[in-house]
Write an enzyme that holds these catalytic residues in place. Structure first.
Site, short mmCIF file in Angstrom:
data_model
loop_
_atom_site.label_atom_id
_atom_site.label_comp_id
_atom_site.label_asym_id
_atom_site.label_seq_id
_atom_site.Cartn_x
_atom_site.Cartn_y
_atom_site.Cartn_z
N ASP A 1 -9.43 -3.70 0.92
CA ASP A 1 -8.17 -4.31 1.36
C ASP A 1 -8.37 -5.11 2.65
O ASP A 1 -7.94 -6.27 2.74
CB ASP A 1 -7.13 -3.20 1.59
CG ASP A 1 -5.79 -3.75 2.04
OD1 ASP A 1 -5.12 -4.41 1.23
OD2 ASP A 1 -5.43 -3.55 3.22
N HIS B 1 -1.21 -9.45 -0.59
CA HIS B 1 -0.60 -8.91 -1.80
C HIS B 1 0.86 -8.69 -1.45
O HIS B 1 1.30 -9.09 -0.38
CB HIS B 1 -1.34 -7.63 -2.23
CG HIS B 1 -1.56 -6.67 -1.11
ND1 HIS B 1 -0.62 -5.74 -0.74
CD2 HIS B 1 -2.59 -6.54 -0.23
CE1 HIS B 1 -1.09 -5.06 0.31
NE2 HIS B 1 -2.28 -5.52 0.64
N THR C 1 0.79 -1.23 0.00
CA THR C 1 0.00 0.00 0.00
C THR C 1 0.82 1.29 0.00
O THR C 1 0.64 2.15 -0.87
CB THR C 1 -0.92 -0.01 1.22
OG1 THR C 1 -1.81 -1.11 1.08
CG2 THR C 1 -1.73 1.28 1.32
#
Ligand code: AMP
Ligand code: ZN
Ligand code: ZN
Length: 423
Positions: free
Chosen positions: A206, A359, A86
């Site tokens: 997220d 991720h 992020t």
């Protein structure tokens, strides 16, 4: 790190501008940034939906985003930069620099003399010494354009002595709908106070993706919530007849991959703790060998293992553009898709049998693909453009705002087919 250059480049840009007969805002607004009447420069609204994977669109969960795409431009997908996390990618989107160059090299970092950076440490997140490149809102403010930013990573820090005219701290307790309403109100203000650049950050997709995995109903519900917030903002602008006079760009920072039960490695099993310290965990694992233990740590780590591969920082795959920054630890281990590396104590805490999401994997993986949609007077309608790298968003945005571009790693060329003029 980049500071002396930072100042020099700004000076050069100022000198360039001094030679222009029009103000920077007007000159470029006349090209692509103005509204259809040409009377007033169109504000630019940038929205990030964290971890909105490119293929979440068009599946029935995103009616508002899909409509936005039909009325404007959509990329097949957008490639995140390495590491697909992020903070590095949000700063890339607003600087056009890859994380290795802007210095926010991970969500978790260490710098001698500065200490530790963690996303949850709001003092560090708001400390400008971690943010050593110029985000677009600072460039806009320096050019005299007011900006208003809702919780974009980095916006809580004073950078190069500048803050957004208005900014809201990261606060999960404020609903997406309330954030949308407030941002709409900013854009509805009279021209004198209206921000020329506004940004909004939404984190719920997220959070649900991590907790339940990318394919879970809870994640689809979070996608619908974020989509509804965008719809609410768009509808508010339409009601005030502003929609066709604002350039709206919706992006995400990366995608999300499923992490199946048991797909986890304990960092203590990667390297003995007497040989090295772990700087960052997760998917891009940063490791610093202890003094006198470099050889032992390298012998244990370098090369291919089950579920991950490790390199010296200068020897990472070139396509990741990563490993020169002093903040990158001496050894980087990249986890395979769908595998996490966490402390042994936390491995035991993972609920058995539950699929999660992560991720931070190779940005070239389809699961890491981010989304890009743009609509407004600067954009063509109903166009799908080929995938591009997320460093390319910054050159597009400075062009729309008509402000000088700082040196960056991006290229506007892949986005030109989406622009209404100036091809
Ligand atoms: P990641 O695991 O890389 O996706 O990190 C995302 C997390 O960063 C979000 O779920 C938020 O908790 C946090 N976050 C996002 N934006 C901010 C911000 N502006 N300030 C502090 N924390 C943030
Ligand atoms: Zn993210
Ligand atoms: Zn995340």
């Amino acid at each position: 790190m980049h500071l002396p250059f930072f100042r020099l480049a700004w000076l050069a840009a100022l000198l360039l501008l001094a030679g222009c007969s029009t103000t920077p805002a007007r000159s470029a607004a006349g090209r692509t940034g103005s509204d259809q009447t040409g009377s007033e420069p169109a504000p630019l609204l940038l929205i990030s939906i964290d971890a909105l994977r490119a293929d979440y669109l068009g599946k029935g969960d995103t009616p508002h985003l899909d409509r936005l795409a039909r009325q404007g431009v959509r990329a097949e997908w957008m490639n995140p930069s390495y590491p697909a996390l992020t903070f590095p990618n949000h700063f890339t989107l607003v600087t056009g620099l890859r994380p290795d160059r802007h210095g926010v090299v991970h969500n978790t970092m260490r710098e001698e003399g500065l200490g530790d950076f963690r996303v949850a440490d709001l003092a560090a997140v708001g400390d400008g010494r971690w943010w050593r490149a110029e985000p677009i809102w600072v460039g806009a403010e320096k050019a005299g354009l007011p900006t208003a930013i809702w919780a974009w990573p980095g916006s809580a820090a004073e950078i190069d002595g500048v803050r957004p005219t208005r900014w809201k701290p990261y606060d999960e307790s404020v609903s997406a709908a309330r954030r949308a309403d407030e941002v709409a109100r900013w854009l509805e203000e009279p021209a004198a106070t209206r921000p020329r650049f506004a940004a909004l950050y939404l984190e719920m997709v997220d959070g649900a993706g991590h907790e339940h995995g990318p394919d879970a109903p809870q994640t689809r519900e979070a996608v619908r919530e974020a989509d509804a917030a965008v719809g609410r903002l768009i509808d508010a602008l339409a009601r005030k007849r502003l929609l066709d006079r604002v350039n709206v760009i919706v992006v995400s920072d990366h995608g999300m991959a499923a992490v199946l039960p048991g797909h986890v490695v304990a960092v203590e099993d990667m390297v003995p703790m007497e040989d090295a310290t772990i700087v960052s965990i997760g998917q891009s694992v940063g490791i610093a060998p202890r003094t006198g233990r470099v050889e032992a740590a390298e012998k244990r780590l370098l090369g291919r293992h089950d579920h991950y591969e490790c390199w010296r920082k200068g020897e990472l795959p070139a396509r990741w553009h990563y490993g020169r920054n002093p903040r990158v630890p001496p050894i980087v281990c990249q986890m395979d898709e769908g595998w996490d590396a966490i402390p042994a104590a936390n491995v035991a805490k993972r609920p058995p049998g539950a699929t999660r999401g992560s991720h931070g994997y190779d940005p070239a993986l389809p699961s890491m693909r981010a989304a890009f949609i743009a609509r407004g007077p600067a954009f063509r309608k109903g166009i799908v453009i080929a995938a591009f790298d997320n460093v390319d968003v910054y050159p597009l945005m400075v062009r729309l705002l008509g402000i000088p571009a700082r040196e960056n790693d991006g290229d506007i060329a892949p986005l030109l087919p989406g622009l209404a003029t100036d091809k």
